[in-house]
Design a protein around this motif. Structure first.
Motif, PDB file in Angstrom:
ATOM      1  N   SER A  16       0.832  -1.202   0.000  1.00 22.08           N
ATOM      2  CA  SER A  16       0.000   0.000   0.000  1.00 22.08           C
ATOM      3  C   SER A  16       0.865   1.249   0.000  1.00 22.08           C
ATOM      4  N   ARG A  48       0.913   4.196  -2.728  1.00 21.88           N
ATOM      5  CA  ARG A  48       0.732   5.606  -2.366  1.00 21.88           C
ATOM      6  C   ARG A  48       1.840   6.462  -2.941  1.00 21.88           C
ATOM      7  N   SER A  77       0.831   6.874  -6.530  1.00 24.39           N
ATOM      8  CA  SER A  77      -0.319   7.745  -6.785  1.00 24.39           C
ATOM      9  C   SER A  77      -0.112   9.144  -6.201  1.00 24.39           C
ATOM     10  N   MET A 137      -5.519   5.248 -10.030  1.00 21.22           N
ATOM     11  CA  MET A 137      -5.455   4.404  -8.844  1.00 21.22           C
ATOM     12  C   MET A 137      -6.865   3.919  -8.518  1.00 21.22           C
ATOM     13  N   HIS A 168      -8.827   2.250  -5.560  1.00 19.90           N
ATOM     14  CA  HIS A 168      -8.580   1.988  -4.139  1.00 19.90           C
ATOM     15  C   HIS A 168      -9.375   0.811  -3.630  1.00 19.90           C
ATOM     16  N   GLN A 169      -8.837   0.245  -2.582  1.00 18.41           N
ATOM     17  CA  GLN A 169      -9.498  -0.851  -1.891  1.00 18.41           C
ATOM     18  C   GLN A 169     -10.731  -0.326  -1.161  1.00 18.41           C
ATOM     19  N   GLU A 170     -10.518   0.754  -0.408  1.00 17.52           N
ATOM     20  CA  GLU A 170     -11.642   1.401   0.249  1.00 17.52           C
ATOM     21  C   GLU A 170     -12.203   2.369  -0.774  1.00 17.52           C
ATOM     22  N   GLN A 228     -13.483   5.350  -2.565  1.00 21.69           N
ATOM     23  CA  GLN A 228     -13.418   6.771  -2.211  1.00 21.69           C
ATOM     24  C   GLN A 228     -14.463   7.505  -3.042  1.00 21.69           C
ATOM     25  N   GLN A 240     -17.791  -0.621  -6.932  1.00 25.37           N
ATOM     26  CA  GLN A 240     -16.428  -0.975  -7.315  1.00 25.37           C
ATOM     27  C   GLN A 240     -16.258  -0.828  -8.829  1.00 25.37           C
ATOM     28  N   GLU A 271     -15.840   2.658  -9.809  1.00 26.42           N
ATOM     29  CA  GLU A 271     -14.473   3.105  -9.541  1.00 26.42           C
ATOM     30  C   GLU A 271     -13.532   2.716 -10.691  1.00 26.42           C
ATOM     31  N   ASP A 314      -5.812  -1.748  -6.123  1.00 29.50           N
ATOM     32  CA  ASP A 314      -5.579  -2.280  -4.784  1.00 29.50           C
ATOM     33  C   ASP A 314      -6.793  -3.114  -4.395  1.00 29.50           C
TER      34      ASP A 314
END
Lengths: 325, 504
Positions: free
Chosen positions: B45, B49, B52, B84, B86-88, B90, B148, B151, B166
């Protein structure tokens, strides 16, 4: 494993120091700095009399801010504390003037504070309205009730016996200061040692998770608002005891000072975070600053400016020093 | 040899307390799908980061098409062609799908946002993934899997040269994953370099050609996936061999929980089953088949509209989670961050939350007793690092999950409901969670495991209920468990032909 249990159990002192968190230490340093600055600038600032004065002047705000802290920790806010205090004050005062026994008049004032908090809590927890809006609405409503009840006139001529209760002193400290200190101790115990304290922190920290874990969400929130209402009523009794009269416009903008003290002390308006020690220190910081500026004959406009700047400075320091997770 | 599209050159990232990345170098060619593997805390991660633009490397540089690029912030990274995922998620639930996809760089006409144009382009990008998503619908009305996909579509819109993902599939069903895999292959054909982070090794082996394995902030190796086994990759990730466990059943004949005709206003339509002492009951089915909703009914989190629940022969009322907890039922929820943990509070506080009555019998918390129990339970679940006063948010997903399990152990819960118990949890911790679930069953707890990962269900369950459209479509005994058998019942009849092929 034995290692860990023995360590923590054997060191109550270390335990206490750990409880006194870094954030509280920061607030304490802030207070020390402010005291040092005024001590250097204002002759007689450190006189015992003046220090007691500062505590006395801070006591009402501290009282409100303690209730506010609990509400803020629960993820809410209580804008209605000033009008709650006013309503409690005018009702108690008019009972006193009419000759009702002190305990009954005071108890009625407290009951009214609890009732005001109950209304806020029910609207937030059961009806599901947003705390800011709910207490903004009751801010106006409670104030209006106080004004309507008195016709806008102050209630004058409180019995001397009543005034003596709240104007007395014990061990050289004004009774008001001692009462608020006792309230702070109770609040600290509630937050650190009671399930209700854990529930408050959990509800404000993550309501959904708290719900799944079986926390009684509604009861916790309502209790927080009721305590806030009760403490507003207590502040009202202290104030009318000091003044000997109750005005329906009493407590105007009290909510802002209370929120400021809680925020300076480390409470997060996002909920889930706050400190009783920090809030008390925050209230004393605000009180000391006003006292110092007044002694320096600084115009009240500048005092207001200083209050604003100190809140912003506290938040900035908070932001800068907060470590990355 | 041509210049790689993306190259990490000697990247180190040092935080005040830790060295998160140490001299990380590897490269990804244009059109390559490159897996990035490692346990939580391995540095994946952090590396993403850096890529990104969220972190600046302490030493080292990122090269795109051979040119060193300065990625000082996310906007710069986006401008350099890095997208990017993201897993969570956003996203902003109140805004529309299209508004979310153009968040931060809207299409404007004069000073106004050109909503129609945004929606048109969003629809274009979504068509490749899931044409059933309405770009004008509020994002919050979509299921997690669809969000998802939004995203991913957003990254497609940016026409990025490098796409970093991710854990994009952590909440997708197999058929949705299949569609995603096609999209990723399409990106690669267009010359995009894809960095693909996932804990699901079978996926990585399925879609990636090469992979880089990280451990403790360093690159263990960059490997050609055609030449190594999954087992070898796992031992490179964890630094040791993981024992392959066989299933053992501890189920007894005693019925502990009896559910009859349970239904909710929303998704559950008349579910009946028995749960035995010491049994692990798996619940499979597609996302949206009512599995999570069923667990929430049993946990008292939602109210049932019909049906009965009996424990030990006595009917119980489940109006709130408190009722369920009093009856000995506890939920380990799917969305740990949202429904599981109180992030700022310590491990101990999070553990104690469900059993305050036990720790504060007279209204005052017995902190000494609480600490003793916390130490015992957290030892039991093997919390690492063993810091009970540390805020839970600072722990990895696997250790947060262990703390939530510890919460129910402390509360004396006899029936544990797990919703996607290993979602977002790395390989090592996953094995521990499996182990724990088996031990709990061996001790006589009854366990329900809802999972989208069929190997997980098969690994754990003594018996499996397959749900479809809110009802139990089939009950499969251990002997007849297979991914094919589950898939055959999970997929709605009209789709069976196509679906079976995809699910298998």
């Amino acid at each position: 494993m034995t290692d860990i249990t023995e360590h923590t159990a054997a060191r109550p002192q270390a335990d206490f120091l750990r409880r006194f968190s870094m954030r509280d230490a920061g607030t304490l340093i802030g207070l020390v700095v402010i005291l040092a600055v005024f001590g250097a600038l204002v002759p007689g600032f450190f006189a015992e009399r003046n220090l007691i004065n500062i505590l006395q002047q801070s006591s009402i705000n501290a009282c409100l801010a303690l209730g506010m802290t609990l509400v803020i920790i629960s993820g809410g806010i209580d804008l209605s504390v000033g009008p709650t205090a006013a309503l409690s004050a005018v009702i108690s005062a008019s009972m006193l003037v009419a000759g009702v026994p002190f305990p009954l008049a005071i108890a009625t004032g407290f009951a009214l504070g609890l009732a005001c908090g109950l209304v806020n809590g029910i609207l937030v927890a059961y009806v599901g309205l947003q705390p800011f809006i709910v207490t903004l609405g009751t801010l106006s409503s409670y104030r209006a009730l106080a004004l309507i009840y008195t016709g806008g006139n102050p209630v004058l001529g409180l019995p001397a016996g009543f005034r003596a209760i709240f104007n007395g002193s014990l061990f050289g400290l004004p009774l008001a200061v001692i009462i608020v200190a006792a309230v702070a101790l109770i609040a600290w115990i509630i937050l650190k040692k009671s399930p209700f304290g854990e529930y408050l922190l959990a509800v404000g920290g993550n309501e959904e998770a708290a719900y799944i874990a079986g926390v009684p969400i509604a009861r916790t929130k309502i209790a927080a608002y009721m305590i806030s209402g009760l403490l507003a009523a207590l502040a009202a009794q202290i104030l009318i005891g000091r003044l000997g009269a109750a005005e329906p416009i009493l407590g105007n903008l009290w909510e802002l000072d209370a929120i400021a003290a809680a925020a300076i002390g480390g409470a997060s308006l996002m909920g889930g975070k706050g400190s009783v020690i920090g809030t008390i220190l925050g209230a004393v910081i605000l009180g000391a600053m006003r006292n110092g500026l007044t002694l320096m004959n600084v115009q009240s406009f500048y005092q207001l400016l200083a209050t604003g700047l100190i809140i912003l400075a506290a938040m900035l320091i908070d932001r800068v020093t907060r470590g990355r997770g | 040899m041509s210049v790689p599209r993306l190259q990490f050159d000697g990247i180190s990232k040092v935080f005040p307390a830790v060295r998160a990345l140490n001299d990380v170098s590897f490269s990804v060619g244009a059109g390559e799908i490159h897996g990035l593997l490692g346990e939580n805390g391995a540095g994946k991660s952090t590396l993403l980061r850096v890529l990104s633009g969220v972190y600046r490397p302490t030493v080292g540089s990122v090269l795109i098409d051979g040119q060193p690029v300065t990625l000082n912030n996310p906007v710069a990274a986006r401008a350099a062609g890095v997208a990017m995922i993201h897993q969570e998620l956003q996203q902003v639930p109140r805004l529309s799908v299209a508004q979310n996809m153009f968040l931060g760089h809207p299409i404007t006409r004069g000073v106004f946002v050109a909503s129609r144009e945004q929606e048109r382009r969003a629809a274009g990008a979504l068509a490749a993934l899931d044409s059933s998503i309405d770009p004008a619908a509020p994002l919050g009305s979509l299921k997690v899997a669809q969000r998802q996909i939004v995203e991913i579509a957003r990254a497609l819109l940016d026409s990025a040269r490098i796409v970093a993902m991710d854990e994009p599939t952590s909440s997708l069903t197999p058929s949705e994953f299949e569609r995603l895999a096609e999209v990723i292959a399409g990106l690669a054909r267009d010359g995009v370099a894809v960095v693909y982070v996932s804990h699901k090794l079978d996926e990585v082996f399925g879609i990636c050609q090469r992979a880089t394995i990280m451990r403790d902030g360093v690159v263990v190796d960059s490997i050609d996936l055609a030449k190594v086994s999954e087992k070898a990759v796992v031992s490179m990730m964890v630094g040791r061999e993981l024992a392959q466990e066989q299933h053992r059943s501890h189920a007894s004949g005693d019925v502990r929980l009896k559910v009859r005709g349970l239904a909710s206003a929303k998704k559950v339509r008349g579910v009946s089953f028995d749960l035995h002492r010491g049994e692990v009951l798996g619940i499979a089915g597609l996302v949206g088949s009512g599995r999570t909703e069923l667990l929430r009914l049993l946990a008292g989190a939602d109210r049932a509209s019909a049906g009965t629940v009996e424990i030990g022969g006595k009917p119980i009322r489940l109006s709130t989670p408190r009722d369920a907890i009093a009856a000995g039922i506890g939920l380990v929820p799917e969305e740990r961050k949202r429904e599981g943990i109180v992030p700022l509070r310590s491990i101990t506080s999070n553990m104690a939350l469900a059993s305050m009555g036990v720790f504060a019998p007279r209204g005052v918390i017995d902190h000494r007793g609480l600490k003793r129990v916390a130490a015992e339970k957290m030892k039991r679940v093997n919390l690492r690092p063993f810091l009970l006063d540390r805020p839970i948010r600072l722990f990895s997903g696997g250790n947060q999950q262990k703390a939530i399990i510890g919460r129910w152990l402390a509360a004396g819960t006899r029936i544990l409901l797990f919703d996607e118990p290993t979602r977002g949890i790395d390989v090592g911790a996953k094995a521990e969670i499996y182990h724990l679930i088996e031990e709990l069953a061996a001790e006589g707890h009854s366990v329900v495991v809802v999972s989208s990962e069929l190997p997980e269900v098969i690994r754990l369950a003594d018996r499996v209920l397959v749900m479809r459209d809110g009802a139990v479509a089939a009950e499969l005994e251990r002997a007849s468990l297979s991914e094919q058998a589950i898939a055959a019942h999970a997929i709605p009849q009209s789709e069976t032909q196509a679906g079976r092929a995809r699910y298998a």
